[in-house]
Scaffold this active site. Structure first.
Site, PDB file in Angstrom:
ATOM      1  CE  LYS A  45      44.066 -10.030 -10.214  1.00 39.69           C
ATOM      2  NZ  LYS A  45      44.547  -8.875 -10.903  1.00 39.69           N
ATOM      3  CG  ASN A  46      41.206  -7.301 -12.055  1.00 37.33           C
ATOM      4  OD1 ASN A  46      41.946  -7.671 -11.369  1.00 37.33           O
ATOM      5  ND2 ASN A  46      41.490  -7.815 -13.394  1.00 37.33           N
ATOM      6  NE  ARG A  53      51.862  -2.129 -13.935  1.00 41.74           N
ATOM      7  CZ  ARG A  53      50.807  -1.342 -14.123  1.00 41.74           C
ATOM      8  NH1 ARG A  53      49.797  -2.001 -13.881  1.00 41.74           N
ATOM      9  NH2 ARG A  53      51.023   0.042 -14.545  1.00 41.74           N
ATOM     10  CB  CYS A 102      54.100  -6.503 -14.565  1.00 41.78           C
ATOM     11  SG  CYS A 102      52.606  -6.692 -15.639  1.00 41.78           S
ATOM     12  NE  ARG A 105      49.532  -3.438 -17.139  1.00 41.57           N
ATOM     13  CZ  ARG A 105      49.148  -4.398 -16.034  1.00 41.57           C
ATOM     14  NH1 ARG A 105      49.983  -5.580 -15.899  1.00 41.57           N
ATOM     15  NH2 ARG A 105      48.015  -4.346 -15.490  1.00 41.57           N
ATOM     16  N   PRO A 106      52.641   1.634 -19.059  1.00 35.26           N
ATOM     17  CG  PRO A 106      52.218   2.400 -21.114  1.00 35.26           C
ATOM     18  CD  PRO A 106      52.588   1.291 -20.433  1.00 35.26           C
ATOM     19  CG  ASP A 151      50.754   7.219 -21.197  1.00 28.04           C
ATOM     20  OD1 ASP A 151      50.654   6.329 -20.717  1.00 28.04           O
ATOM     21  OD2 ASP A 151      50.170   7.641 -22.165  1.00 28.04           O
ATOM     22  CG  LEU A 152      46.341   6.605 -21.208  1.00 30.77           C
ATOM     23  CD1 LEU A 152      45.585   5.509 -21.609  1.00 30.77           C
ATOM     24  CD2 LEU A 152      46.074   7.933 -22.116  1.00 30.77           C
ATOM     25  CG  ASP A 176      42.538  -9.930 -17.458  1.00 32.45           C
ATOM     26  OD1 ASP A 176      42.170  -9.294 -16.691  1.00 32.45           O
ATOM     27  OD2 ASP A 176      43.690  -9.517 -18.025  1.00 32.45           O
ATOM     28  CB  ILE A 195      44.772  -5.628 -24.338  1.00 38.34           C
ATOM     29  CG1 ILE A 195      43.400  -5.691 -24.867  1.00 38.34           C
ATOM     30  CG2 ILE A 195      44.851  -4.770 -22.823  1.00 38.34           C
ATOM     31  CD1 ILE A 195      42.779  -4.435 -25.269  1.00 38.34           C
ATOM     32  NE  ARG A 247      49.741 -10.047  -8.789  1.00 35.10           N
ATOM     33  CZ  ARG A 247      49.338  -9.662 -10.335  1.00 35.10           C
ATOM     34  NH1 ARG A 247      50.015 -10.202 -11.260  1.00 35.10           N
ATOM     35  NH2 ARG A 247      48.504  -8.835 -10.388  1.00 35.10           N
TER      36      ARG A 247
HETATM   37  C1  EPZ Z   1      43.372  -3.826 -15.509  1.00 37.17           C
HETATM   38  O1  EPZ Z   1      44.641  -3.441 -15.995  1.00 37.17           O
HETATM   39  C2  EPZ Z   1      43.304  -5.445 -15.014  1.00 37.17           C
HETATM   40  N1  EPZ Z   1      44.088  -5.191 -13.713  1.00 37.17           N
HETATM   41  C3  EPZ Z   1      44.138  -5.901 -15.785  1.00 37.17           C
HETATM   42  O2  EPZ Z   1      43.849  -7.307 -15.342  1.00 37.17           O
HETATM   43  C4  EPZ Z   1      43.494  -5.972 -17.344  1.00 37.17           C
HETATM   44  O3  EPZ Z   1      44.136  -7.180 -18.071  1.00 37.17           O
HETATM   45  C5  EPZ Z   1      43.365  -4.730 -17.719  1.00 37.17           C
HETATM   46  O4  EPZ Z   1      42.778  -3.879 -16.981  1.00 37.17           O
HETATM   47  C6  EPZ Z   1      42.537  -4.768 -19.153  1.00 37.17           C
HETATM   48  O5  EPZ Z   1      41.243  -5.185 -18.831  1.00 37.17           O
HETATM   49  C7  EPZ Z   1      43.239  -4.592 -12.520  1.00 37.17           C
HETATM   50  O6  EPZ Z   1      42.140  -4.258 -12.836  1.00 37.17           O
HETATM   51  C8  EPZ Z   1      44.128  -4.770 -11.356  1.00 37.17           C
HETATM   52  P1  EPZ Z   1      44.690  -0.786 -18.832  1.00 37.17           P
HETATM   53  P2  EPZ Z   1      45.053  -2.027 -16.220  1.00 37.17           P
HETATM   54  O7  EPZ Z   1      45.189   0.568 -18.409  1.00 37.17           O
HETATM   55  O8  EPZ Z   1      44.192  -0.887 -15.641  1.00 37.17           O
HETATM   56  C9  EPZ Z   1      47.923   0.698 -21.936  1.00 37.17           C
HETATM   57  C10 EPZ Z   1      44.942  -9.386 -14.455  1.00 37.17           C
HETATM   58  O9  EPZ Z   1      45.318 -10.316 -14.978  1.00 37.17           O
HETATM   59  N2  EPZ Z   1      47.878   2.005 -21.178  1.00 37.17           N
HETATM   60  O10 EPZ Z   1      43.314  -0.957 -19.428  1.00 37.17           O
HETATM   61  O11 EPZ Z   1      46.374  -1.712 -16.021  1.00 37.17           O
HETATM   62  C11 EPZ Z   1      48.356  -0.455 -21.133  1.00 37.17           C
HETATM   63  O12 EPZ Z   1      49.885  -0.379 -21.222  1.00 37.17           O
HETATM   64  C12 EPZ Z   1      45.273  -8.127 -14.785  1.00 37.17           C
HETATM   65  O13 EPZ Z   1      43.823  -9.416 -13.591  1.00 37.17           O
HETATM   66  C13 EPZ Z   1      48.609   2.938 -21.539  1.00 37.17           C
HETATM   67  O14 EPZ Z   1      49.238   3.072 -22.528  1.00 37.17           O
HETATM   68  O15 EPZ Z   1      44.771  -2.020 -17.786  1.00 37.17           O
HETATM   69  C14 EPZ Z   1      48.007  -1.662 -21.727  1.00 37.17           C
HETATM   70  O16 EPZ Z   1      48.415  -1.838 -23.156  1.00 37.17           O
HETATM   71  C15 EPZ Z   1      46.399  -8.061 -15.719  1.00 37.17           C
HETATM   72  N3  EPZ Z   1      48.756   4.065 -20.595  1.00 37.17           N
HETATM   73  C16 EPZ Z   1      46.359  -1.082 -22.278  1.00 37.17           C
HETATM   74  O17 EPZ Z   1      46.478   0.310 -22.117  1.00 37.17           O
HETATM   75  C17 EPZ Z   1      48.123   4.000 -19.513  1.00 37.17           C
HETATM   76  O18 EPZ Z   1      48.106   5.189 -18.782  1.00 37.17           O
HETATM   77  C18 EPZ Z   1      45.182  -1.680 -21.307  1.00 37.17           C
HETATM   78  O19 EPZ Z   1      45.558  -0.990 -19.826  1.00 37.17           O
HETATM   79  C19 EPZ Z   1      47.344   3.006 -18.938  1.00 37.17           C
HETATM   80  C20 EPZ Z   1      47.341   1.769 -19.816  1.00 37.17           C
END
Ligand code: EPZ
Length: 418
Positions: free
Chosen positions: A22-23, A92, A116, A121-122, A124-125, A306, A328, A398
Site C-alpha cells: 500500500k505504502n 490523509r 488521523c 500528522r503535521p 510542516d516538513l 506499523d 514515531i 484501507r
Molecule cells: C508513512 O506515513 C506511512 N504511510 C505510514 O504508514 C508509516 O507509519 C509512516 O510513513 C512511518 O513509517 C504511507 O506511506 C501512506 P512520516 P507518513 O512523515 O509519511 C512526523 C500505515 O499504517 N511528521 O514518516 O505520514 C509525523 O507526525 C501508515 O500504513 C512531522 O512532524 O509518515 C510522525 O510523527 C500509518 N512533520 C513522523 O514524522 C511532517 O511534515 C513520521 O511521519 C511529516 C511528518
C-alpha cells in the site's frame, strides 16, 4: 456496519502470496500523474486507499483502468491541480500528491489533510521542502494554495526528521526542477526506493534512494512506463504474526525478506523458527511464545511503527513481561483498551507500553481504532478463547487486501458479517 467474527484456537498453517505494498503503490500512483502517458502498475493491491487514490487521479483528469492486479493510469490529457476536501479527508496520505501536482500543473490547491487516529500528522516538513524548491504556499481556512512564481530550482533540503511523505514529495517535485537537489536526512524506507525506481524508469535521474542522502538531477519531462510494486512488508509481517500467535507453521511467498530485517529477529526472540528461501519466508511457531525484552519503533531500517500494534498482541500472551516504545507517532496505542477487554494485561505511560503476558485471551466484541490496531485485534481473536467480533472494518480495508479470506486459507475460522 461490517465486522469480522473469529472463533479462536486454530493453528494457522499453509502458504500465502503476500500483497503489493500500500505504502509503495500510493506514492507511485501519485507519480503516474507527474509522468506523461500511460503507466501500467503491476501488483497493485485492491484496497480502499488505492480506490481513493484512483478517485483523485480521475479528478485530476487521468483515465484509469483496473485489469486484475494491474492498474493502468493514462495522464495524457490530464491537467488538474486540485484535490477536493472530501478526498483529502478520506485519505490523509493524499498529501503525497502535492509534489506530483506541482510538478505537472505548476500550481496546486489542496486542503490541509488534518490528523488521523494515530496522531496529528503535521505536514510542516512537506511544506518546508516545497518552499525550498521555489513553491509559494498560502495557507488560509484549511486550504493550501500553492503557486510557482519563477522556475523550480534544485536546492539542498535538510529534513529535521526522515519523514517518508516529505521525502516522497521532495523527490517527486525535484525530479522536474531545474538543477540538482540534495535531500539530507531522507527517509530510507523500501517504499522510497520503489518510488525512485519507478521515476528513474520514466527518465528521472535519482541516486542514493534508500540512503540518508538522495541526489536528484532535474529533467524536463518524464515518460510513463510499467512497474511492479514491491511486496507489502507490513502485511507480510502481519501474516507471520498470525502464524506465530497461533502456534502455526506458515510460508509467505513473493516477499522481499531483507525488507523485514528488523522484524524477523524479533520473531526469533519470541521463539519462532524462521527460514528464508529466495522470496519465501517460512515461520514455525513455538508452543508458547517468549516475551520481547524491549522493542523500540524507529525509522527504517529500525523496527517499523506499523508493525507495533500487531506484534503487541503476540506479547500479550507471551511468557513474561515485554516493553514496547512507540517513537514515531504520538497516539499509536489505541488498540490497548480493546486488548484489555480481551483479558490482556498492558500498562501504558506516554509512548511506553509494558505488557505482562497472560495465559489466555478471551473473545469479546471490539472496535478497530485504526488500520494496524485493527489487525492487532484480529490476531487477538485468532488465539482468544471463544468468539471475537471486530467492528469498524473501514480501517482494516484501507491496508489489508482480502484479509479474512487470506486468514481462512491459512486455516483460521473467520468470516465477514455485513
Ligand atoms: C508513512 O506515513 C506511512 N504511510 C505510514 O504508514 C508509516 O507509519 C509512516 O510513513 C512511518 O513509517 C504511507 O506511506 C501512506 P512520516 P507518513 O512523515 O509519511 C512526523 C500505515 O499504517 N511528521 O514518516 O505520514 C509525523 O507526525 C501508515 O500504513 C512531522 O512532524 O509518515 C510522525 O510523527 C500509518 N512533520 C513522523 O514524522 C511532517 O511534515 C513520521 O511521519 C511529516 C511528518
Amino acid at each position: 456496519m461490517a465486522s469480522l467474527v473469529i472463533n479462536g484456537g486454530r493453528r494457522l498453517n499453509g502458504s500465502l502470496v503476500a500483497q503489493g505494498s500500500k505504502n509503495s503503490a500510493l506514492p507511485i500512483l501519485a507519480a503516474t500523474y507527474l509522468v506523461n502517458g500511460k503507466s501500467i502498475i503491476h501488483n497493485c493491491p485492491r484496497l480502499s486507499d488505492v480506490e481513493c487514490t484512483i478517485k483523485i487521479l480521475e479528478n485530476l483528469g487521468c483515465k484509469t483502468e483496473r485489469r486484475g492486479t494491474d492498474l493502468i493510469v493514462d495522464s495524457t490529457s490530464a491537467s488538474g491541480h486540485e484535490i477536493p476536501e472530501s478526498l483529502m479527508r478520506e485519505m490523509r496520505s493524499s498529501v503525497v500528491f502535492l509534489g506530483a501536482i506541482l510538478g505537472r500543473a505548476k500550481k496546486a490547491k489542496i486542503s490541509t489533510p488534518g490528523g488521523c487516529e494515530i496522531g496529528l500528522r503535521p505536514i510542516d516538513l512537506h511544506l518546508f521542502a516545497m518552499r525550498k524548491l521555489g513553491v509559494e504556499i498560502e495557507e488560509s481556512y484549511g486550504k493550501l494554495l500553492c503557486t510557482i512564481p519563477q522556475n523550480l530550482k534544485g536546492t539542498k533540503i535538510t529534513l529535521t526528521f526522515p519523514s517518508v511523505g516529505a521525502t516522497e514529495n521532495a523527490v517527486l517535485l525535484a525530479s522536474v526542477a531545474r538543477g540538482t537537489t540534495t535531500i539530507i536526512n531522507a527517509a530510507r524506507e523500501p517504499e522510497i526506493i520503489d518510488l525512485c525506481n519507478f521515476l528513474n524508469k520514466c527518465g528521472a535521474k535519482i541516486s542514493g534512494a534508500g540512503e540518508s542522502v538522495i541526489v536528484i538531477e532535474g529533467v524536463e519531462k518524464l515518460e510513463a512506463t510499467e512497474h511492479s510494486v514491491i511486496c507489502d512488508r507490513i502485511a507480510a509481517a502481519t501474516y507471520l504474526f498470525a502464524g506465530a500467535i497461533t502456534g502455526g507453521d506458515i510460508a509467505l511467498k513473493n516477499t522481499v525478506p531483507q525488507h523485514l530485517n528488523s522484524i524477523l529477529p524479533v520473531l526469533e526472540e519470541t521463539g519462532c523458527e524462521i527460514s528464508i528461501k529466495c522470496n519465501e519466508i517460512r515461520l514455525k511457531a513455538p508452543l508458547k511464545l517468549r516475551r520481547i525484552d524491549k522493542l523500540i519503533t524507529q525509522p527504517y531500517p529500525g523496527f517499523p511503527t506499523d508493525a507495533q500494534a500487531p506484534i503487541m498482541t503476540l506479547t500479550a500472551i507471551a511468557e513474561g513481561t515485554s516493553v514496547i516504545v512507540e517513537n514515531i507517532f504520538e497516539s499509536r496505542f489505541k488498540h490497548v483498551p480493546e486488548l484489555l477487554r480481551m483479558g490482556a494485561k498492558i500498562r501504558t505511560e506516554g509512548r511506553v507500553a509494558v505488557i505482562d503476558g497472560v495465559k489466555r485471551l478471551y473473545g469479546a466484541s471490539v472496535v478497530s481504532p485504526d488500520l494496524r490496531g485493527g489487525s492487532a485485534l484480529v490476531l487477538a481473536g485468532l488465539v482468544a478463547h471463544g468468539t471475537t467480533e471486530v467492528g469498524s472494518l473501514k480501517h482494516i480495508d484501507r491496508g489489508y487486501e482480502n484479509f479474512e479470506n487470506n486468514l481462512c486459507m491459512l486455516n483460521a475460522d473467520i468470516i465477514r458479517m455485513e
